[in-house]
Scaffold this active site. Structure first.
Site, short mmCIF file in Angstrom:
data_model
loop_
_atom_site.label_atom_id
_atom_site.label_comp_id
_atom_site.label_asym_id
_atom_site.label_seq_id
_atom_site.Cartn_x
_atom_site.Cartn_y
_atom_site.Cartn_z
CE LYS A 84 -4.72 -21.35 -10.77
NZ LYS A 84 -5.85 -22.30 -10.83
CG HIS A 212 -4.38 -28.72 -14.90
ND1 HIS A 212 -4.01 -28.60 -16.22
CD2 HIS A 212 -5.14 -27.63 -14.61
CE1 HIS A 212 -4.52 -27.47 -16.70
NE2 HIS A 212 -5.21 -26.86 -15.75
CD GLU A 289 -8.94 -27.75 -10.44
OE1 GLU A 289 -7.88 -27.37 -10.97
OE2 GLU A 289 -8.97 -28.42 -9.40
C1 LIG Z 1 -4.72 -26.13 -10.60
C2 LIG Z 1 -5.19 -25.47 -11.84
N1 LIG Z 1 -6.49 -25.61 -12.19
C3 LIG Z 1 -6.99 -25.01 -13.29
C4 LIG Z 1 -6.19 -24.24 -14.11
C5 LIG Z 1 -6.82 -23.60 -15.32
O1 LIG Z 1 -6.30 -24.16 -16.48
P1 LIG Z 1 -6.83 -23.73 -17.90
O2 LIG Z 1 -6.84 -22.26 -17.98
O3 LIG Z 1 -5.88 -24.37 -18.85
O4 LIG Z 1 -8.20 -24.33 -18.06
C6 LIG Z 1 -4.82 -24.09 -13.82
C7 LIG Z 1 -3.96 -23.31 -14.68
O5 LIG Z 1 -2.79 -23.12 -14.45
C8 LIG Z 1 -4.32 -24.72 -12.65
O6 LIG Z 1 -3.03 -24.60 -12.29
#
Ligand SMILES: Cc1ncc(COP(=O)(O)O)c(C=O)c1O
Length: 445
Positions: A84, A212, A289
């Site tokens: 994402k 998270h 993640e």
């Molecule tokens: C479930 C989940 N995993 C991973 C991420 C990635 O987080 P980051 O970009 O802070 O590493 C997000 C970000 O919203 C998330 O909702």
């Protein structure tokens, strides 16, 4: 030699392309000592008034360096990149070549990862509130690992993918993060027992715990507490007879070099907590993640000044008072908050962008109070205010660094402005070291 290996790269799956893929992405190999700055200079020279569209330069060498830094600092933690954050195919393919896994949030992201050659065992469907049809899609394509945080989700999963391997997402303290997530996702610790009991009743397999800490985490100790909480849930789940094999420590790591807490500081705390609560001989696999970490500093955006207006403060002119004048230069550029810079309105972890002049002319010390606006007919489409820069002309180019996180994947075409084109650039050295001709040939040209 400039090689456009994937100009038509994302034609493998048209529906994915429409929904998720940036339409245009070229891979460019830098050889003969050419640098990324040489590439940007050349590109800008080539562009003229018939094509002054904004573009990104994605430095794949930075993605590679980030990965090496990850392996050095968190050797026990396998990264599952959060698609994402930036769904540029070239980035996903690069990370796939580096053998990371992928965190997908929907059928569309799973589809995209699979179409780029990622195998289902390298995917975690890390969303606790999934549409039924997306769970069925995951099931049909062998994506078994998925998160949950409620009884209703368990019921849905039991009906759509009874063989799924479930990861219980717990809510953790996210008060030290710039973008909080726990108000929306994550089971409270006092509800965990009930959830485990229900999973058992439904004959489901709970295999791990995830959390998270929120995006843009500023306190490494948050991870320590979250890992402690996860241990507690592991112990409970073991009592319920589940074979607990996986801990997922989520994302939250900044990708900027100037961020207040260094990645190394997080790593030290995480490693200490893992060794205490999940030592190597526990046999528990640890994954994460990360999103921002991998891509934030890898993308630079180039934008063009398409219009200009001098906003003269007539009152100050009348009073002959230059000091209190609020004269300002108003510049309008061809990308904004509805395109690449939506972070300015919806990402607390990226609240400002700092455009700088491509090839600023020596001696242009005189600075003017300036406002920089995006291209749409909306006054919230403002990039920066009270910005003191030398005078710009229509046609000048500005560059903005650290534009890789939650930019490409959130852009719209509001007012009919196209999304910025992406040039993914890699040095010949990295291309050869990683044997990337194999990677990028996965795509059918
Ligand atoms: C479930 C989940 N995993 C991973 C991420 C990635 O987080 P980051 O970009 O802070 O590493 C997000 C970000 O919203 C998330 O909702």
């Amino acid at each position: 030699m400039e090689k456009n290996t994937s100009h038509a790269s994302v034609t493998t799956n048209k529906s994915v392309m429409q929904v998720l893929s940036p339409e245009n992405c070229d891979i460019v190999i830098l050889d003969n000592g050419r640098t990324i700055n040489n590439f940007i200079d050349k590109k800008i020279q080539e562009l003229d008034s018939d094509n002054e569209d904004p573009f990104y330069v994605a430095n794949l060498d930075i993605v590679y360096e980030k990965h090496l830094r990850w392996l050095t600092n968190l050797p026990r933690v396998k990264p599952f990149y959060a698609v994402k954050c930036n769904n540029t195919p070239a980035v996903i393919q690069m990370l796939s070549a580096l053998d990371t896994g992928f965190d997908c949030a929907s059928k569309g992201e799973i589809q995209m990862a699979l179409s780029l050659g990622v195998t289902p065992d390298k995917i975690i469907y890390a969303h606790t509130t999934k549409p039924r049809s997306h769970i069925k899609y995951a099931c049909a394509h062998g994506v078994d690992l998925m998160t949950f945080d409620s009884e209703d989700e368990l019921l849905k999963i039991s009906q759509c993918h009874g063989k799924a391997k479930l990861v219980l997402r717990i809510g953790v303290d996210d008060s030290k993060s710039l973008l909080r997530l726990s108000s929306k996702f994550g089971a409270r610790l006092d509800t965990v027992e009930k959830l485990l009991e229900r999973a058992g009743e439904l004959g489901l397999e709970v295999t791990g715990v995830s959390f998270h800490v929120g995006s843009g985490c500023t306190d490494s100790l948050t991870f320590k507490q979250a890992i402690t909480d996860a241990r507690h849930v592991f112990d409970l789940a073991n009592l319920f007879g589940f074979q607990m094999k996986l801990l997922d420590i989520g994302g939250g790591f900044s990708g900027r070099e100037d961020f207040e807490v260094k990645f190394e500081e997080f790593s030290e705390v995480i490693n200490g907590a893992l060794d205490k609560f999940f030592p190597p001989d526990s046999g528990v696999q640890i994954i994460a993640e990360p999103g921002r970490y991998y891509v934030e500093s890898a993308f630079t955006l180039a934008v063009n000044v398409i219009a200009k207006r001098v906003d003269i403060d007539h009152m100050a002119e009348h009073n002959n008072s230059e000091e209190n004048s609020s004269d300002r230069m108003m510049y309008y550029i061809n990308d904004g908050v509805y395109g690449s810079m939506s972070c300015l309105i919806n990402d607390p972890a990226h609240i400002d962008v700092a455009p700088y002049i491509h090839k600023a002319v020596e001696g242009s010390e005189q600075r003017y109070r300036s406002v920089i606006w995006g291209p749409t007919c909306d006054s919230t489409d403002k990039i920066t205010d009270n910005y003191w820069i030398p005078e710009l002309d229509v046609g000048d180019w500005l560059l903005i660094d650290n534009m890789g996180a939650y930019s490409v994947s959130l852009a719209t075409t509001f007012n009919g402005f196209e999304k910025a084109h992406i040039y993914a650039v890699v040095t010949a050295e990295t291309w050869h070291t990683l044997n990337l001709s194999q990677t990028y040939s996965i795509i059918h040209l």
